[in-house]
Write a protein that holds these residues in place. Structure first.
Motif, PDB file in Angstrom:
ATOM      1  N   GLY A 187      45.174  46.602  68.237  1.00  0.00           N
ATOM      2  CA  GLY A 187      44.426  47.459  67.540  1.00  0.00           C
ATOM      3  C   GLY A 187      45.547  48.740  67.084  1.00  0.00           C
ATOM      4  N   GLU A 188      46.688  48.657  67.445  1.00  0.00           N
ATOM      5  CA  GLU A 188      47.761  49.372  66.953  1.00  0.00           C
ATOM      6  C   GLU A 188      48.225  49.080  65.652  1.00  0.00           C
ATOM      7  OE1 GLU A 188      50.343  49.572  70.687  1.00  0.00           O
ATOM      8  OE2 GLU A 188      49.427  51.424  71.048  1.00  0.00           O
ATOM      9  N   PHE A 189      47.951  47.771  65.196  1.00  0.00           N
ATOM     10  CA  PHE A 189      48.612  47.312  64.016  1.00  0.00           C
ATOM     11  C   PHE A 189      47.460  47.951  63.136  1.00  0.00           C
ATOM     12  CE2 PHE A 189      49.195  44.423  60.554  1.00  0.00           C
ATOM     13  CZ  PHE A 189      50.449  44.531  60.408  1.00  0.00           C
ATOM     14  N   SER A 190      47.425  48.941  62.460  1.00  0.00           N
ATOM     15  CA  SER A 190      46.564  49.717  61.751  1.00  0.00           C
ATOM     16  C   SER A 190      47.175  50.389  60.569  1.00  0.00           C
ATOM     17  CB  SER A 190      45.880  50.361  62.695  1.00  0.00           C
ATOM     18  OG  SER A 190      46.620  51.491  63.206  1.00  0.00           O
ATOM     19  N   VAL A 191      48.349  50.664  60.262  1.00  0.00           N
ATOM     20  CA  VAL A 191      48.912  51.402  59.560  1.00  0.00           C
ATOM     21  C   VAL A 191      49.200  50.692  57.965  1.00  0.00           C
ATOM     22  CG1 VAL A 191      50.833  52.998  58.975  1.00  0.00           C
ATOM     23  CG2 VAL A 191      49.940  53.049  61.325  1.00  0.00           C
ATOM     24  N   ARG A 192      48.762  51.207  56.902  1.00  0.00           N
ATOM     25  CA  ARG A 192      49.049  51.000  55.635  1.00  0.00           C
ATOM     26  C   ARG A 192      49.901  52.218  54.790  1.00  0.00           C
ATOM     27  NH1 ARG A 192      44.306  48.569  56.747  1.00  0.00           N
ATOM     28  NH2 ARG A 192      43.190  50.276  55.998  1.00  0.00           N
ATOM     29  N   SER A 193      50.840  52.179  54.847  1.00  0.00           N
ATOM     30  CA  SER A 193      51.775  53.603  54.474  1.00  0.00           C
ATOM     31  C   SER A 193      52.164  53.414  52.987  1.00  0.00           C
ATOM     32  CB  SER A 193      52.961  53.737  55.620  1.00  0.00           C
ATOM     33  OG  SER A 193      53.677  54.899  54.749  1.00  0.00           O
ATOM     34  N   TYR A 194      51.458  53.945  52.306  1.00  0.00           N
ATOM     35  CA  TYR A 194      52.109  53.742  50.570  1.00  0.00           C
ATOM     36  C   TYR A 194      50.996  54.798  50.065  1.00  0.00           C
ATOM     37  CZ  TYR A 194      47.797  50.504  50.651  1.00  0.00           C
ATOM     38  OH  TYR A 194      46.636  49.716  50.731  1.00  0.00           O
ATOM     39  N   GLY A 195      51.651  55.423  48.938  1.00  0.00           N
ATOM     40  CA  GLY A 195      51.166  56.551  48.137  1.00  0.00           C
ATOM     41  C   GLY A 195      52.070  57.661  48.276  1.00  0.00           C
ATOM     42  N   MET A 196      52.643  58.316  47.112  1.00  0.00           N
ATOM     43  CA  MET A 196      53.409  59.547  47.330  1.00  0.00           C
ATOM     44  C   MET A 196      52.814  60.545  46.347  1.00  0.00           C
ATOM     45  SD  MET A 196      57.346  57.762  47.691  1.00  0.00           S
ATOM     46  CE  MET A 196      57.143  57.197  46.038  1.00  0.00           C
ATOM     47  N   SER A 197      53.660  61.540  46.026  1.00  0.00           N
ATOM     48  CA  SER A 197      53.331  62.580  45.340  1.00  0.00           C
ATOM     49  C   SER A 197      52.484  62.200  43.840  1.00  0.00           C
ATOM     50  CB  SER A 197      54.226  63.655  44.921  1.00  0.00           C
ATOM     51  OG  SER A 197      54.577  64.635  46.103  1.00  0.00           O
ATOM     52  N   GLY A 198      53.132  61.383  43.326  1.00  0.00           N
ATOM     53  CA  GLY A 198      52.444  60.950  42.145  1.00  0.00           C
ATOM     54  C   GLY A 198      51.501  59.964  42.083  1.00  0.00           C
ATOM     55  N   ASP A 199      51.154  59.199  43.412  1.00  0.00           N
ATOM     56  CA  ASP A 199      50.141  58.202  43.117  1.00  0.00           C
ATOM     57  C   ASP A 199      49.239  58.326  44.312  1.00  0.00           C
ATOM     58  OD1 ASP A 199      51.874  57.071  45.076  1.00  0.00           O
ATOM     59  OD2 ASP A 199      52.685  55.735  43.753  1.00  0.00           O
ATOM     60  N   TYR A 200      49.427  59.089  45.089  1.00  0.00           N
ATOM     61  CA  TYR A 200      48.470  58.945  46.248  1.00  0.00           C
ATOM     62  C   TYR A 200      47.164  59.185  46.258  1.00  0.00           C
ATOM     63  CZ  TYR A 200      47.314  64.016  46.897  1.00  0.00           C
ATOM     64  OH  TYR A 200      46.902  65.261  46.578  1.00  0.00           O
ATOM     65  N   MET A 201      46.549  59.609  45.076  1.00  0.00           N
ATOM     66  CA  MET A 201      45.091  59.714  44.879  1.00  0.00           C
ATOM     67  C   MET A 201      44.575  58.133  44.477  1.00  0.00           C
ATOM     68  SD  MET A 201      44.335  62.701  45.224  1.00  0.00           S
ATOM     69  CE  MET A 201      42.557  62.706  44.798  1.00  0.00           C
ATOM     70  N   ILE A 202      45.321  57.590  43.821  1.00  0.00           N
ATOM     71  CA  ILE A 202      45.235  56.051  43.802  1.00  0.00           C
ATOM     72  C   ILE A 202      45.420  55.276  45.014  1.00  0.00           C
ATOM     73  CG2 ILE A 202      45.937  53.990  42.456  1.00  0.00           C
ATOM     74  CD1 ILE A 202      47.238  55.816  40.144  1.00  0.00           C
ATOM     75  N   ALA A 203      46.238  55.725  45.762  1.00  0.00           N
ATOM     76  CA  ALA A 203      46.511  54.714  46.962  1.00  0.00           C
ATOM     77  C   ALA A 203      45.299  54.827  48.152  1.00  0.00           C
ATOM     78  CB  ALA A 203      47.801  55.360  47.718  1.00  0.00           C
ATOM     79  N   GLN A 204      44.709  56.159  48.139  1.00  0.00           N
ATOM     80  CA  GLN A 204      43.639  56.260  49.070  1.00  0.00           C
ATOM     81  C   GLN A 204      42.535  55.374  48.363  1.00  0.00           C
ATOM     82  OE1 GLN A 204      43.156  60.495  50.534  1.00  0.00           O
ATOM     83  NE2 GLN A 204      43.250  60.685  48.388  1.00  0.00           N
ATOM     84  N   GLU A 205      42.346  55.089  47.288  1.00  0.00           N
ATOM     85  CA  GLU A 205      41.256  54.121  46.755  1.00  0.00           C
ATOM     86  C   GLU A 205      41.561  52.582  47.271  1.00  0.00           C
ATOM     87  OE1 GLU A 205      41.223  54.369  42.341  1.00  0.00           O
ATOM     88  OE2 GLU A 205      41.082  56.647  42.296  1.00  0.00           O
ATOM     89  N   CYS A 206      42.878  52.544  47.435  1.00  0.00           N
ATOM     90  CA  CYS A 206      43.262  51.065  47.829  1.00  0.00           C
ATOM     91  C   CYS A 206      43.805  50.979  49.330  1.00  0.00           C
ATOM     92  CB  CYS A 206      44.551  50.722  46.978  1.00  0.00           C
ATOM     93  SG  CYS A 206      44.243  51.011  45.109  1.00  0.00           S
ATOM     94  N   ARG A 207      42.905  51.856  50.188  1.00  0.00           N
ATOM     95  CA  ARG A 207      42.967  51.559  51.440  1.00  0.00           C
ATOM     96  C   ARG A 207      44.388  51.937  52.315  1.00  0.00           C
ATOM     97  NH1 ARG A 207      42.177  45.716  52.159  1.00  0.00           N
ATOM     98  NH2 ARG A 207      42.086  46.134  54.561  1.00  0.00           N
ATOM     99  N   SER A 208      45.028  52.879  51.592  1.00  0.00           N
ATOM    100  CA  SER A 208      46.052  53.502  52.527  1.00  0.00           C
ATOM    101  C   SER A 208      45.682  54.080  53.469  1.00  0.00           C
ATOM    102  CB  SER A 208      46.966  54.254  51.500  1.00  0.00           C
ATOM    103  OG  SER A 208      47.713  54.965  51.955  1.00  0.00           O
ATOM    104  N   THR A 209      46.594  54.198  54.632  1.00  0.00           N
ATOM    105  CA  THR A 209      46.031  54.985  56.051  1.00  0.00           C
ATOM    106  C   THR A 209      47.013  56.032  56.161  1.00  0.00           C
ATOM    107  OG1 THR A 209      47.109  53.407  57.382  1.00  0.00           O
ATOM    108  CG2 THR A 209      44.814  53.054  56.897  1.00  0.00           C
ATOM    109  N   MET A 210      48.150  56.203  55.398  1.00  0.00           N
ATOM    110  CA  MET A 210      49.116  57.005  55.462  1.00  0.00           C
ATOM    111  C   MET A 210      50.059  57.244  54.184  1.00  0.00           C
ATOM    112  SD  MET A 210      52.521  56.611  58.273  1.00  0.00           S
ATOM    113  CE  MET A 210      51.567  56.900  59.595  1.00  0.00           C
ATOM    114  N   VAL A 211      50.085  58.426  53.820  1.00  0.00           N
ATOM    115  CA  VAL A 211      50.842  58.936  52.563  1.00  0.00           C
ATOM    116  C   VAL A 211      51.768  59.755  52.947  1.00  0.00           C
ATOM    117  CG1 VAL A 211      48.748  58.667  50.952  1.00  0.00           C
ATOM    118  CG2 VAL A 211      49.130  60.831  52.077  1.00  0.00           C
ATOM    119  N   ARG A 212      53.038  59.425  52.099  1.00  0.00           N
ATOM    120  CA  ARG A 212      54.220  60.254  52.183  1.00  0.00           C
ATOM    121  C   ARG A 212      54.408  61.029  51.064  1.00  0.00           C
ATOM    122  NH1 ARG A 212      54.913  54.702  52.205  1.00  0.00           N
ATOM    123  NH2 ARG A 212      56.271  54.919  50.589  1.00  0.00           N
TER     124      ARG A 212
END
Length: 223
Positions: A187-212
């Motif tokens: 269950g701890e393997f759960s992190v999808r870290s992608y999305g930064m200032s310029g694209d994090y809104m798109i990342a949220q649509e693509c199942r990101s769980t962590m944004v930087r």
């Protein structure tokens, strides 16, 4: 003073439920971090060992520091005593060194596997096949001082939102692939870290769980 608190709260309000925010504080002064901390932020991202060490010494001890840049093996020993997560593991060699140094200080370090999906040579990370090879060779399974929590990647620095979206979806699908094959009962393997200032809104649509996010919160780099 830059409006850090105001910017941070705007970002948090724009995040979908369940998405963790890493406030990328590299190259920004500790005063900015203190303001974000006072507003409730606890996870901060740094990419240089010396800068991270100084900030760790000077700032509250309950901050969770994420190392988000390319990490050289000879720097690992300096950060494992206090770093919360190493986000950019791009080789078995680096995993071995993290395991070795974490064992010395009797800690278990959370790590993410860094993927190179963007169509840019400047981006670091493993190709999908290289990551498959690392996992299939199974050496990581015997490492008791690391905990593989998921994946991270950076999308191409382009204006084409469809390309960015496709790269994020590729990462999400790959996460599903290796989750099913190697981490189905973890269950701890759960992190999808992608999305930064310029694209994090798109990342949220693509199942990101962590944004930087750095610039949107802290503004242009101060030094």
């Amino acid at each position: 003073m830059y409006p850090v608190k105001e910017n941070l709260l705007k970002v948090k309000q724009s995040l979908h439920e369940g998405i963790e925010l890493v406030a990328v504080s590299k190259f920004h002064p500790k005063e900015y971090i203190e303001e974000a901390y006072a507003a409730g932020q606890r996870i901060f991202g740094e990419s240089r060992e010396q800068e991270l060490k100084q900030k760790h010494q000077e700032l509250p001890q309950d901050i969770k520091w994420h190392f988000i840049g390319h990490l050289q093996t000879n720097k690992v020993k300096y950060i494992v005593p206090y770093v919360s997560m190493i986000e950019a593991v791009d080789s078995i060699r680096l995993l071995r060194e993290i395991e070795k140094q974490a064992a010395k200080v009797e800690r278990v370090i959370d790590v993410l596997l860094e993927l190179h999906i963007a169509n840019e040579d400047t981006k670091s990370g493993m190709t999908l096949d290289e990551c498959r090879d690392l996992l299939s060779e199974s050496e990581w399974k015997s490492m008791s001082h690391i905990r593989i929590r998921g994946i991270m990647m950076m999308a191409s620095n382009v204006d084409d939102e469809n390309q960015i979206r496709q790269e994020f979806i590729t990462a999400a699908n790959f996460f599903d692939e290796i989750k099913a094959k190697y981490f189905a009962d973890n269950g701890e393997f759960s992190v999808r870290s992608y999305g930064m200032s310029g694209d994090y809104m798109i990342a949220q649509e693509c199942r990101s769980t962590m944004v930087r996010i750095g610039t949107t919160i802290f503004g242009p780099r101060v030094y």
